[in-house]
Design a protein around this motif. Structure first.
Motif, PDB file in Angstrom:
ATOM      1  N   TYR A 100     -43.609 -49.267 -52.603  1.00  0.00           N
ATOM      2  CA  TYR A 100     -44.048 -48.158 -51.766  1.00  0.00           C
ATOM      3  C   TYR A 100     -43.818 -48.569 -50.321  1.00  0.00           C
ATOM      4  CZ  TYR A 100     -47.135 -45.212 -49.002  1.00  0.00           C
ATOM      5  OH  TYR A 100     -47.632 -44.383 -48.030  1.00  0.00           O
ATOM      6  N   ALA A 109     -43.577 -40.348 -52.148  1.00  0.00           N
ATOM      7  CA  ALA A 109     -44.738 -40.764 -52.947  1.00  0.00           C
ATOM      8  C   ALA A 109     -45.616 -39.562 -53.253  1.00  0.00           C
ATOM      9  CB  ALA A 109     -45.542 -41.820 -52.202  1.00  0.00           C
ATOM     10  N   SER A 133     -48.577 -38.142 -50.808  1.00  0.00           N
ATOM     11  CA  SER A 133     -48.310 -39.144 -49.767  1.00  0.00           C
ATOM     12  C   SER A 133     -49.261 -39.053 -48.578  1.00  0.00           C
ATOM     13  CB  SER A 133     -46.865 -39.026 -49.272  1.00  0.00           C
ATOM     14  OG  SER A 133     -46.597 -37.737 -48.760  1.00  0.00           O
TER      15      SER A 133
END
Length: 399
Positions: free
Chosen positions: A239, A362, A365
Protein backbone atom coordinates in the motif's frame (compact mmCIF):
# COMPACT_ATOMS: atom_id res chain seq x y z
CA UNK A 1 -10.40 -29.07 8.59
CA UNK A 2 -9.42 -25.56 7.51
CA UNK A 3 -5.71 -25.32 8.39
CA UNK A 4 -5.84 -21.52 8.36
CA UNK A 5 -8.10 -21.72 11.42
CA UNK A 6 -6.57 -24.79 13.08
CA UNK A 7 -6.83 -24.63 16.85
CA UNK A 8 -5.16 -26.51 19.72
CA UNK A 9 -6.99 -28.05 22.68
CA UNK A 10 -4.58 -26.85 25.39
CA UNK A 11 -5.61 -24.70 28.32
CA UNK A 12 -2.60 -22.43 27.81
CA UNK A 13 -3.95 -21.51 24.38
CA UNK A 14 -7.51 -20.87 25.52
CA UNK A 15 -7.25 -17.23 24.46
CA UNK A 16 -5.86 -18.26 21.08
CA UNK A 17 -8.76 -20.65 20.48
CA UNK A 18 -11.28 -18.03 21.56
CA UNK A 19 -9.73 -15.68 18.99
CA UNK A 20 -10.18 -18.32 16.27
CA UNK A 21 -13.85 -18.69 17.18
CA UNK A 22 -14.42 -14.95 17.37
CA UNK A 23 -12.81 -14.43 13.95
CA UNK A 24 -15.11 -16.99 12.35
CA UNK A 25 -18.11 -15.37 14.03
CA UNK A 26 -16.97 -11.99 12.73
CA UNK A 27 -16.58 -13.20 9.15
CA UNK A 28 -19.95 -15.01 9.31
CA UNK A 29 -21.68 -11.65 9.84
CA UNK A 30 -25.40 -11.45 10.49
CA UNK A 31 -26.00 -14.95 9.08
CA UNK A 32 -24.09 -16.43 12.00
CA UNK A 33 -22.53 -19.86 12.32
CA UNK A 34 -23.34 -22.99 14.33
CA UNK A 35 -21.16 -24.61 16.98
CA UNK A 36 -20.70 -27.66 14.78
CA UNK A 37 -19.47 -25.51 11.93
CA UNK A 38 -17.10 -23.73 14.31
CA UNK A 39 -15.70 -27.08 15.43
CA UNK A 40 -15.26 -28.27 11.84
CA UNK A 41 -13.48 -25.11 10.73
CA UNK A 42 -11.20 -24.70 13.76
CA UNK A 43 -10.36 -28.35 14.37
CA UNK A 44 -11.46 -27.94 17.99
CA UNK A 45 -13.70 -30.52 19.66
CA UNK A 46 -17.41 -29.72 19.90
CA UNK A 47 -16.98 -29.70 23.69
CA UNK A 48 -14.15 -27.19 23.40
CA UNK A 49 -16.22 -24.94 21.14
CA UNK A 50 -19.17 -25.13 23.54
CA UNK A 51 -16.98 -23.99 26.45
CA UNK A 52 -15.53 -21.12 24.44
CA UNK A 53 -18.88 -19.89 23.12
CA UNK A 54 -20.42 -20.14 26.60
CA UNK A 55 -17.65 -17.91 27.93
CA UNK A 56 -18.07 -15.47 25.04
CA UNK A 57 -21.82 -15.34 25.69
CA UNK A 58 -21.21 -14.55 29.35
CA UNK A 59 -19.01 -11.66 28.27
CA UNK A 60 -21.73 -10.39 25.94
CA UNK A 61 -19.63 -10.85 22.79
CA UNK A 62 -21.81 -13.58 21.26
CA UNK A 63 -25.54 -14.25 21.12
CA UNK A 64 -27.94 -16.84 19.71
CA UNK A 65 -29.64 -15.80 16.51
CA UNK A 66 -32.09 -18.64 15.93
CA UNK A 67 -31.90 -22.17 14.59
CA UNK A 68 -30.87 -23.60 11.25
CA UNK A 69 -32.18 -26.83 9.73
CA UNK A 70 -29.65 -29.66 9.60
CA UNK A 71 -29.37 -32.68 7.32
CA UNK A 72 -30.06 -34.95 10.25
CA UNK A 73 -30.98 -34.61 13.90
CA UNK A 74 -32.26 -31.52 15.64
CA UNK A 75 -31.84 -28.02 14.17
CA UNK A 76 -28.54 -26.32 14.98
CA UNK A 77 -28.40 -23.19 17.12
CA UNK A 78 -26.81 -20.35 15.18
CA UNK A 79 -24.49 -17.90 16.92
CA UNK A 80 -23.39 -14.45 15.84
CA UNK A 81 -21.02 -11.77 17.06
CA UNK A 82 -22.56 -8.83 18.95
CA UNK A 83 -20.97 -5.85 17.15
CA UNK A 84 -21.83 -3.28 19.81
CA UNK A 85 -20.36 -5.36 22.64
CA UNK A 86 -17.11 -3.45 22.24
CA UNK A 87 -15.48 -0.64 20.34
CA UNK A 88 -12.05 0.55 19.31
CA UNK A 89 -10.92 4.11 18.63
CA UNK A 90 -8.82 4.78 15.56
CA UNK A 91 -6.69 7.94 15.43
CA UNK A 92 -4.89 9.24 12.35
CA UNK A 93 -2.43 11.98 13.26
CA UNK A 94 -1.38 13.60 10.01
CA UNK A 95 0.95 16.57 9.79
CA UNK A 96 -1.94 19.04 9.61
CA UNK A 97 -5.09 17.12 10.50
CA UNK A 98 -6.44 14.73 13.13
CA UNK A 99 -9.12 12.16 12.31
CA UNK A 100 -10.77 9.98 14.96
CA UNK A 101 -13.26 7.16 14.47
CA UNK A 102 -15.13 4.81 16.77
CA UNK A 103 -15.41 1.32 15.27
CA UNK A 104 -17.50 -1.60 16.53
CA UNK A 105 -16.38 -5.23 16.67
CA UNK A 106 -17.61 -5.85 13.12
CA UNK A 107 -15.42 -3.03 11.82
CA UNK A 108 -18.25 -0.57 11.15
CA UNK A 109 -17.59 3.11 11.84
CA UNK A 110 -20.22 4.43 14.26
CA UNK A 111 -18.79 7.91 14.94
CA UNK A 112 -16.16 10.20 13.42
CA UNK A 113 -14.49 13.53 14.18
CA UNK A 114 -11.97 15.67 12.26
CA UNK A 115 -10.02 18.71 13.37
CA UNK A 116 -6.92 20.68 12.35
CA UNK A 117 -3.67 19.54 13.95
CA UNK A 118 -0.37 21.34 14.46
CA UNK A 119 1.90 18.30 14.46
CA UNK A 120 4.92 20.53 14.83
CA UNK A 121 3.65 21.79 18.20
CA UNK A 122 5.33 18.77 19.78
CA UNK A 123 4.38 15.72 21.76
CA UNK A 124 2.64 17.18 24.80
CA UNK A 125 0.42 19.49 22.77
CA UNK A 126 -0.51 16.78 20.27
CA UNK A 127 -1.28 14.27 23.04
CA UNK A 128 -3.64 16.78 24.65
CA UNK A 129 -5.34 17.55 21.32
CA UNK A 130 -5.70 13.86 20.51
CA UNK A 131 -7.04 13.01 23.96
CA UNK A 132 -9.59 15.82 23.78
CA UNK A 133 -10.85 14.57 20.42
CA UNK A 134 -11.12 11.00 21.69
CA UNK A 135 -13.07 12.14 24.74
CA UNK A 136 -15.41 14.21 22.54
CA UNK A 137 -15.83 11.23 20.19
CA UNK A 138 -16.81 8.93 23.05
CA UNK A 139 -19.14 11.53 24.51
CA UNK A 140 -20.84 11.99 21.13
CA UNK A 141 -21.25 8.23 20.73
CA UNK A 142 -22.20 7.54 24.35
CA UNK A 143 -19.56 4.79 24.62
CA UNK A 144 -17.88 3.93 27.91
CA UNK A 145 -14.48 2.53 28.68
CA UNK A 146 -13.79 -1.04 29.72
CA UNK A 147 -12.64 -1.77 33.25
CA UNK A 148 -9.93 -4.06 34.64
CA UNK A 149 -7.30 -3.82 31.93
CA UNK A 150 -8.11 -0.37 30.57
CA UNK A 151 -5.23 1.40 32.26
CA UNK A 152 -2.49 -0.99 31.15
CA UNK A 153 -0.71 0.43 28.07
CA UNK A 154 0.75 -2.97 27.25
CA UNK A 155 -2.53 -4.90 27.47
CA UNK A 156 -3.04 -4.81 23.71
CA UNK A 157 0.64 -4.88 22.76
CA UNK A 158 0.52 -6.00 19.13
CA UNK A 159 3.91 -7.68 19.56
CA UNK A 160 2.64 -10.20 22.16
CA UNK A 161 2.43 -13.58 20.34
CA UNK A 162 -0.08 -15.02 22.84
CA UNK A 163 -3.62 -13.80 22.24
CA UNK A 164 -5.15 -12.42 25.43
CA UNK A 165 -8.55 -13.31 26.72
CA UNK A 166 -11.21 -11.00 25.26
CA UNK A 167 -11.27 -7.88 27.45
CA UNK A 168 -14.33 -6.41 29.10
CA UNK A 169 -16.57 -4.94 26.38
CA UNK A 170 -17.02 -1.24 25.62
CA UNK A 171 -13.93 0.74 24.57
CA UNK A 172 -11.10 -1.76 24.20
CA UNK A 173 -8.36 0.69 23.34
CA UNK A 174 -7.00 3.32 20.97
CA UNK A 175 -4.99 2.64 17.84
CA UNK A 176 -2.84 5.55 16.65
CA UNK A 177 -1.48 5.84 13.11
CA UNK A 178 0.95 8.59 12.16
CA UNK A 179 4.00 9.27 9.98
CA UNK A 180 7.20 7.41 10.82
CA UNK A 181 9.78 6.38 11.47
CA UNK A 182 8.83 5.00 14.88
CA UNK A 183 9.19 1.92 17.06
CA UNK A 184 5.91 0.02 16.93
CA UNK A 185 6.83 -2.32 19.79
CA UNK A 186 7.55 0.47 22.29
CA UNK A 187 5.34 3.22 20.86
CA UNK A 188 8.28 5.62 20.77
CA UNK A 189 8.74 7.97 17.82
CA UNK A 190 11.99 8.53 15.96
CA UNK A 191 12.96 11.50 13.76
CA UNK A 192 9.69 12.06 11.88
CA UNK A 193 10.60 13.73 8.61
CA UNK A 194 10.45 17.48 9.08
CA UNK A 195 9.69 17.19 12.81
CA UNK A 196 12.92 16.29 14.67
CA UNK A 197 11.39 17.44 17.96
CA UNK A 198 9.42 14.16 18.07
CA UNK A 199 12.58 12.03 18.29
CA UNK A 200 12.33 9.81 21.37
CA UNK A 201 8.82 10.87 22.40
CA UNK A 202 6.93 7.97 24.13
CA UNK A 203 3.59 8.57 22.41
CA UNK A 204 1.99 5.27 23.40
CA UNK A 205 2.62 5.64 27.10
CA UNK A 206 1.84 9.37 27.17
CA UNK A 207 -1.54 8.97 25.49
CA UNK A 208 -2.42 5.88 27.52
CA UNK A 209 -1.70 7.76 30.75
CA UNK A 210 -3.81 10.69 29.61
CA UNK A 211 -6.81 8.60 28.52
CA UNK A 212 -6.62 5.64 30.90
CA UNK A 213 -7.00 3.28 27.93
CA UNK A 214 -4.66 0.83 26.20
CA UNK A 215 -2.89 2.42 23.21
CA UNK A 216 -1.15 0.87 20.20
CA UNK A 217 1.02 3.06 17.93
CA UNK A 218 2.06 2.29 14.36
CA UNK A 219 2.98 4.02 11.14
CA UNK A 220 0.05 5.22 9.07
CA UNK A 221 1.00 2.96 6.16
CA UNK A 222 1.22 -0.14 8.38
CA UNK A 223 -2.20 0.56 9.88
CA UNK A 224 -3.67 0.93 6.40
CA UNK A 225 -2.02 -2.30 5.22
CA UNK A 226 -3.41 -4.17 8.23
CA UNK A 227 -6.93 -2.92 7.54
CA UNK A 228 -6.67 -3.76 3.84
CA UNK A 229 -5.40 -7.26 4.60
CA UNK A 230 -8.29 -7.85 6.99
CA UNK A 231 -10.65 -6.72 4.22
CA UNK A 232 -9.31 -9.50 1.99
CA UNK A 233 -7.08 -7.55 -0.41
CA UNK A 234 -4.57 -10.39 -0.61
CA UNK A 235 -1.53 -11.82 1.13
CA UNK A 236 1.22 -10.16 -0.95
CA UNK A 237 0.79 -6.46 -1.65
CA UNK A 238 2.10 -2.97 -0.99
CA UNK A 239 0.00 0.00 0.00
CA UNK A 240 1.58 3.30 -1.13
CA UNK A 241 0.31 6.34 0.75
CA UNK A 242 0.92 9.75 -0.80
CA UNK A 243 -0.49 12.58 1.26
CA UNK A 244 1.60 15.15 3.08
CA UNK A 245 4.41 12.56 2.85
CA UNK A 246 5.03 9.23 1.13
CA UNK A 247 5.39 5.77 2.65
CA UNK A 248 4.56 2.11 2.12
CA UNK A 249 2.78 -0.55 4.12
CA UNK A 250 3.71 -4.13 3.27
CA UNK A 251 1.82 -7.40 3.58
CA UNK A 252 4.16 -10.31 2.78
CA UNK A 253 3.37 -13.98 3.19
CA UNK A 254 -0.07 -13.15 4.50
CA UNK A 255 1.04 -10.92 7.39
CA UNK A 256 2.01 -7.27 7.87
CA UNK A 257 5.76 -6.85 7.55
CA UNK A 258 7.39 -4.29 9.83
CA UNK A 259 10.92 -5.65 10.00
CA UNK A 260 12.94 -6.63 13.08
CA UNK A 261 13.17 -3.00 14.22
CA UNK A 262 9.63 -2.18 12.96
CA UNK A 263 11.12 0.30 10.48
CA UNK A 264 10.17 -1.31 7.16
CA UNK A 265 8.23 0.71 4.60
CA UNK A 266 10.24 3.95 4.50
CA UNK A 267 9.53 3.89 0.79
CA UNK A 268 9.53 7.67 0.28
CA UNK A 269 13.17 8.05 1.24
CA UNK A 270 14.79 5.86 -1.37
CA UNK A 271 17.07 8.07 -3.47
CA UNK A 272 16.44 7.88 -7.21
CA UNK A 273 18.15 11.14 -8.28
CA UNK A 274 21.62 11.68 -6.80
CA UNK A 275 21.66 15.42 -7.51
CA UNK A 276 17.96 15.90 -6.85
CA UNK A 277 16.21 18.41 -4.59
CA UNK A 278 16.83 18.26 -0.84
CA UNK A 279 14.41 16.21 1.24
CA UNK A 280 13.30 16.86 4.80
CA UNK A 281 15.05 13.64 5.84
CA UNK A 282 18.46 15.17 5.01
CA UNK A 283 19.07 13.32 1.75
CA UNK A 284 18.68 14.57 -1.82
CA UNK A 285 16.57 13.15 -4.62
CA UNK A 286 14.18 11.09 -2.49
CA UNK A 287 10.99 9.87 -4.16
CA UNK A 288 8.94 11.80 -1.61
CA UNK A 289 10.71 15.09 -2.39
CA UNK A 290 10.41 14.55 -6.15
CA UNK A 291 6.73 13.54 -5.97
CA UNK A 292 5.68 16.41 -3.75
CA UNK A 293 7.64 18.93 -5.84
CA UNK A 294 5.85 17.73 -8.97
CA UNK A 295 2.49 17.93 -7.22
CA UNK A 296 3.24 21.48 -6.03
CA UNK A 297 4.02 22.42 -9.62
CA UNK A 298 0.69 20.98 -10.78
CA UNK A 299 2.38 18.16 -12.73
CA UNK A 300 0.46 15.13 -11.56
CA UNK A 301 1.66 13.12 -14.54
CA UNK A 302 5.29 13.64 -13.51
CA UNK A 303 4.47 12.84 -9.88
CA UNK A 304 2.81 9.60 -11.00
CA UNK A 305 5.81 8.69 -13.15
CA UNK A 306 8.19 9.17 -10.22
CA UNK A 307 5.91 7.19 -7.92
CA UNK A 308 5.71 4.47 -10.56
CA UNK A 309 9.49 4.16 -10.80
CA UNK A 310 9.70 3.64 -7.06
CA UNK A 311 6.82 1.17 -7.14
CA UNK A 312 8.48 -0.76 -9.96
CA UNK A 313 11.70 -0.97 -7.95
CA UNK A 314 9.74 -2.38 -5.02
CA UNK A 315 7.88 -4.91 -7.16
CA UNK A 316 11.17 -6.12 -8.60
CA UNK A 317 12.72 -6.39 -5.14
CA UNK A 318 9.84 -8.06 -3.27
CA UNK A 319 7.92 -9.87 -6.06
CA UNK A 320 4.57 -8.73 -4.69
CA UNK A 321 1.23 -9.41 -6.37
CA UNK A 322 -0.53 -6.06 -6.08
CA UNK A 323 0.10 -2.34 -5.61
CA UNK A 324 -2.60 -0.25 -3.92
CA UNK A 325 -2.56 3.56 -3.89
CA UNK A 326 -4.09 5.90 -1.33
CA UNK A 327 -3.69 9.19 0.49
CA UNK A 328 -5.19 12.63 -0.01
CA UNK A 329 -2.78 13.58 -2.83
CA UNK A 330 -3.67 10.44 -4.76
CA UNK A 331 -7.38 11.11 -4.13
CA UNK A 332 -7.02 14.60 -5.63
CA UNK A 333 -5.88 13.17 -8.96
CA UNK A 334 -6.76 9.50 -8.73
CA UNK A 335 -6.84 8.71 -12.44
CA UNK A 336 -3.47 10.37 -13.06
CA UNK A 337 -1.79 8.36 -10.32
CA UNK A 338 -3.39 4.97 -10.95
CA UNK A 339 -2.87 5.12 -14.71
CA UNK A 340 0.59 6.68 -14.41
CA UNK A 341 1.94 4.12 -11.94
CA UNK A 342 0.30 1.31 -13.89
CA UNK A 343 2.00 2.49 -17.10
CA UNK A 344 5.46 2.43 -15.51
CA UNK A 345 4.95 -1.04 -14.02
CA UNK A 346 3.58 -2.28 -17.33
CA UNK A 347 6.58 -1.00 -19.27
CA UNK A 348 9.00 -2.55 -16.78
CA UNK A 349 7.19 -5.89 -17.04
CA UNK A 350 7.29 -5.85 -20.83
CA UNK A 351 11.01 -5.04 -20.90
CA UNK A 352 11.79 -7.73 -18.36
CA UNK A 353 9.41 -10.37 -19.70
CA UNK A 354 7.67 -10.63 -16.35
CA UNK A 355 4.03 -10.64 -15.27
CA UNK A 356 2.47 -7.18 -14.97
CA UNK A 357 1.43 -6.43 -11.39
CA UNK A 358 -1.99 -4.76 -11.01
CA UNK A 359 -2.18 -1.19 -9.70
CA UNK A 360 -5.45 -0.13 -8.07
CA UNK A 361 -6.89 2.54 -5.83
CA UNK A 362 -7.06 1.20 -2.29
CA UNK A 363 -10.66 0.38 -1.29
CA UNK A 364 -12.00 3.06 1.04
CA UNK A 365 -8.82 5.04 0.47
CA UNK A 366 -10.11 8.20 2.22
CA UNK A 367 -10.51 6.38 5.54
CA UNK A 368 -8.17 3.41 5.14
CA UNK A 369 -5.55 4.75 7.58
CA UNK A 370 -7.85 5.73 10.44
CA UNK A 371 -9.94 2.56 10.17
CA UNK A 372 -6.74 0.55 10.02
CA UNK A 373 -5.67 2.31 13.22
CA UNK A 374 -8.77 0.94 14.95
CA UNK A 375 -7.85 -2.52 13.69
CA UNK A 376 -4.55 -2.26 15.56
CA UNK A 377 -6.73 -2.75 18.65
CA UNK A 378 -9.31 -5.16 17.22
CA UNK A 379 -7.04 -7.52 15.26
CA UNK A 380 -5.49 -9.20 18.35
CA UNK A 381 -8.99 -9.92 19.68
CA UNK A 382 -9.65 -11.94 16.50
CA UNK A 383 -6.20 -13.52 16.32
CA UNK A 384 -5.18 -11.34 13.38
CA UNK A 385 -2.38 -9.21 14.85
CA UNK A 386 0.32 -11.43 13.34
CA UNK A 387 -1.52 -14.28 11.65
CA UNK A 388 -2.25 -14.90 8.02
CA UNK A 389 -5.15 -13.20 6.28
CA UNK A 390 -7.35 -15.25 3.94
CA UNK A 391 -7.04 -13.81 0.44
CA UNK A 392 -10.23 -15.39 -0.88
CA UNK A 393 -12.87 -13.63 1.19
CA UNK A 394 -16.23 -13.50 -0.54
CA UNK A 395 -16.49 -9.77 0.15
CA UNK A 396 -13.24 -8.92 -1.62
CA UNK A 397 -13.84 -5.89 -3.81
CA UNK A 398 -10.94 -3.94 -5.23
CA UNK A 399 -12.76 -2.16 -8.00
Amino acid sequence: MNRAYSGVNLAVLRGHNAALVLDLLRTAGDEGISRLELAERTGLTPQGVSKITARLREQGLVTDTGRRASTGGKPRTVLRLVPDAGYAVGLHLDRDELTAVLVDLAGAVVAERRSPLAFGAGGDAVVEAAASEVEALLTDAGAGAGDADAGDPGHLDAQDPVHPEPPTPRVLGVGVALPGPLDHSSGVLHRVTGFPEWDGFPLRDALAARLGLPVVVDKDTNAAALGLALAGCGDSFAYLHLGTGLGAGLVLGGAPYRGPRTGAGEFGHQVIQLDGPPCGCGNRGCIEALCLAAVAAGSFGEAARVLGEGAANMVGLLDIDLVLLGGRTVAAAEEHFVEGVRAVLGERARRGGTVEVPVLRAPGSESVVVEGAAQLVLAPLFGRAHGHFPANRNDRNLS
